[in-house]
Design a protein around this motif. Structure first.
Motif, PDB file in Angstrom:
ATOM      1  N   ILE A 323      46.187  54.935  11.834  1.00 37.95           N
ATOM      2  CA  ILE A 323      46.702  55.697  12.968  1.00 37.95           C
ATOM      3  C   ILE A 323      46.858  54.804  14.187  1.00 37.95           C
ATOM      4  O   ILE A 323      45.883  54.215  14.665  1.00 37.95           O
ATOM      5  N   CYS A 324      48.099  54.707  14.666  1.00 38.56           N
ATOM      6  CA  CYS A 324      48.416  53.895  15.843  1.00 38.56           C
ATOM      7  C   CYS A 324      48.789  54.791  17.021  1.00 38.56           C
ATOM      8  O   CYS A 324      49.712  54.482  17.781  1.00 38.56           O
ATOM      9  N   VAL A 325      48.111  55.917  17.134  1.00 37.55           N
ATOM     10  CA  VAL A 325      48.315  56.844  18.248  1.00 37.55           C
ATOM     11  C   VAL A 325      47.043  56.841  19.074  1.00 37.55           C
ATOM     12  O   VAL A 325      45.947  57.007  18.520  1.00 37.55           O
ATOM     13  N   LYS A 326      47.171  56.649  20.368  1.00 32.32           N
ATOM     14  CA  LYS A 326      45.987  56.658  21.228  1.00 32.32           C
ATOM     15  C   LYS A 326      45.454  58.078  21.357  1.00 32.32           C
ATOM     16  O   LYS A 326      46.223  59.017  21.599  1.00 32.32           O
ATOM     17  N   LEU A 327      44.159  58.233  21.182  1.00 29.08           N
ATOM     18  CA  LEU A 327      43.536  59.541  21.306  1.00 29.08           C
ATOM     19  C   LEU A 327      43.497  59.952  22.767  1.00 29.08           C
ATOM     20  O   LEU A 327      43.577  59.124  23.670  1.00 29.08           O
ATOM     21  N   ASP A 328      43.386  61.243  23.003  1.00 27.64           N
ATOM     22  CA  ASP A 328      43.181  61.760  24.370  1.00 27.64           C
ATOM     23  C   ASP A 328      44.429  61.730  25.240  1.00 27.64           C
ATOM     24  O   ASP A 328      44.325  61.973  26.434  1.00 27.64           O
ATOM     25  N   LEU A 329      45.580  61.378  24.682  1.00 25.08           N
ATOM     26  CA  LEU A 329      46.759  61.229  25.550  1.00 25.08           C
ATOM     27  C   LEU A 329      47.847  62.263  25.280  1.00 25.08           C
ATOM     28  O   LEU A 329      48.881  62.241  25.933  1.00 25.08           O
ATOM     29  N   THR A 330      47.621  63.168  24.325  1.00 28.51           N
ATOM     30  CA  THR A 330      48.677  64.134  23.989  1.00 28.51           C
ATOM     31  C   THR A 330      48.239  65.565  24.277  1.00 28.51           C
ATOM     32  O   THR A 330      48.801  66.511  23.728  1.00 28.51           O
ATOM     33  N   GLY A 331      47.225  65.716  25.123  1.00 31.52           N
ATOM     34  CA  GLY A 331      46.740  67.056  25.434  1.00 31.52           C
ATOM     35  C   GLY A 331      46.138  67.760  24.242  1.00 31.52           C
ATOM     36  O   GLY A 331      46.098  68.996  24.187  1.00 31.52           O
TER      37      GLY A 331
END
Length: 353
Positions: A323-331
């Motif tokens: 997973i290359c998606v930063k946590l905490d940044l998509t609400g």
């Protein structure tokens, strides 16, 4: 005293590298004095070419600390330039004699119960690095990072070791036995620009070491522009992380999906060695525009034909995922999507961002 009149080796050595730390040293050294640990302690200071009043402050506190029963060992050098954090820590450890090592940065301060609680945990977990929760100063300086440090679940201390945040217990909170440190170490002494704590942490994991966090806030962890960590380039850390991912996780997977068809996901794909790249069966995303493209073509590849990797909706993709998606940044939207798949962290997915 031991037989023959020699003092017994202290239970715990506090390891304190110092370089131009006059602004914080009083608070730091006061926190050593205020420890409620009932075993014997020593403070091992290594002065790495400080040009300010750090040594004057250390000498003043040496008297106070030794009057209270804490032995103080001071080493250092006054060369024109510092040798770096890895060298200073190694020197401070070499001149110390405690059975356990408690790492402390000169711009931080310990809560009174830190040594006692981490020593108790280290006795129970002799091959682990013991960390703790922290109080960040100033409080709003790195809110996402601080939340990550303090809220990782115990199993995530081993599953989230590939993320950009670095070691899952932060270096100024480390506590471990001298015997285990000697088995893993020493720190890399490459100096400025070398992530010596990350490299040590990876070596620790390679040797089967555990990671344990005392779930109390035991350290004031200061953020400021002069901190040594800012001298390490993001590209240096990226390279170490990718190689560690390839060494530790990817050999267990015959194929995997990169979750994020955007810049970070493509960067990871391009950074992989050819053998690992061939295991990437797809990218996945929620962005309809990326999915409509159908595939990602790796134009810089020397392979012929050039690799074309499908881009799928995450529900159409198959695990395991990097997973290359930063946590905490998509609400919370990304976290909800991930939870909906009912996957097991570590087996079915790993966080890389």
């Amino acid at each position: 005293m031991e037989a023959g009149g020699q003092p017994a080796a202290p239970h715990v050595s506090v390891i304190l590298p110092v370089h131009n730390a006059e602004a914080w040293l009083d608070e730091c050294l006061r926190s050593v004095l205020q420890q409620d640990f009932e075993g014997s302690m020593e403070l091992s200071v290594f002065n790495d070419a400080s040009k300010d009043k750090s040594m004057t402050i250390i000498e003043k506190w040496k008297v106070k600390l030794e009057d209270s029963g804490i032995l103080v060992v001071i080493g250092g050098h006054d060369s024109p330039s510092p040798r770096g954090v890895g060298y200073s820590k190694n020197q401070a450890i070499a001149q110390s004699s405690g059975s356990y090592l408690c790492f402390l940065d000169s711009d931080d301060a310990m809560m009174p119960q830190r040594v006692r609680l981490q020593h108790e945990a280290a006795v129970r977990h002799p091959t682990s690095i013991i960390g703790c929760q922290v109080r960040r100063e100033p409080p709003n300086s790195t809110e996402r990072y601080t939340r990550w440090i303090n809220q990782l679940a115990s199993d995530q201390l081993l599953t989230q070791v590939f993320t950009s945040h670095g070691p899952t217990v932060v270096m100024p909170t480390w506590f471990c036995s001298r015997e285990w440190f000697s088995h893993v170490g020493p720190f890399d002494e490459g100096g400025q620009g070398v992530p010596e704590d990350l490299l040590f942490f990876y070596s620790h994991l390679r040797k089967g070491g555990g990671v344990v966090r005392v779930d109390q806030s035991l350290l004031i962890y200061r953020y400021h522009p002069k901190a040594a960590t800012h001298s390490v380039l993001e590209t240096t850390i990226w390279t170490h992380r990718v190689r560690f991912l390839e060494e530790r996780a990817l050999p267990h997977w015959a194929a995997f999906t990169i979750w994020n068809a955007g810049r970070q996901g493509r960067r990871l794909y391009r950074s992989l060695m050819a053998e690992s790249r061939r295991k990437v069966v797809a990218f996945c995303d929620v962005d309809e525009n990326k999915i409509k493209k159908g595939f990602y073509s790796y134009e810089d590849s020397e392979e012929r034909p050039k690799p074309r990797v499908p881009i799928l909706h995450f529900r159409a993709a198959r695990p395991p995922f990097v997973i290359c998606v930063k946590l905490d940044l998509t609400g919370g939207a990304f976290e909800d999507n991930l939870r909906s798949l009912h996957l097991q962290e570590g087996r079915d997915f790993l966080h890389f961002s």
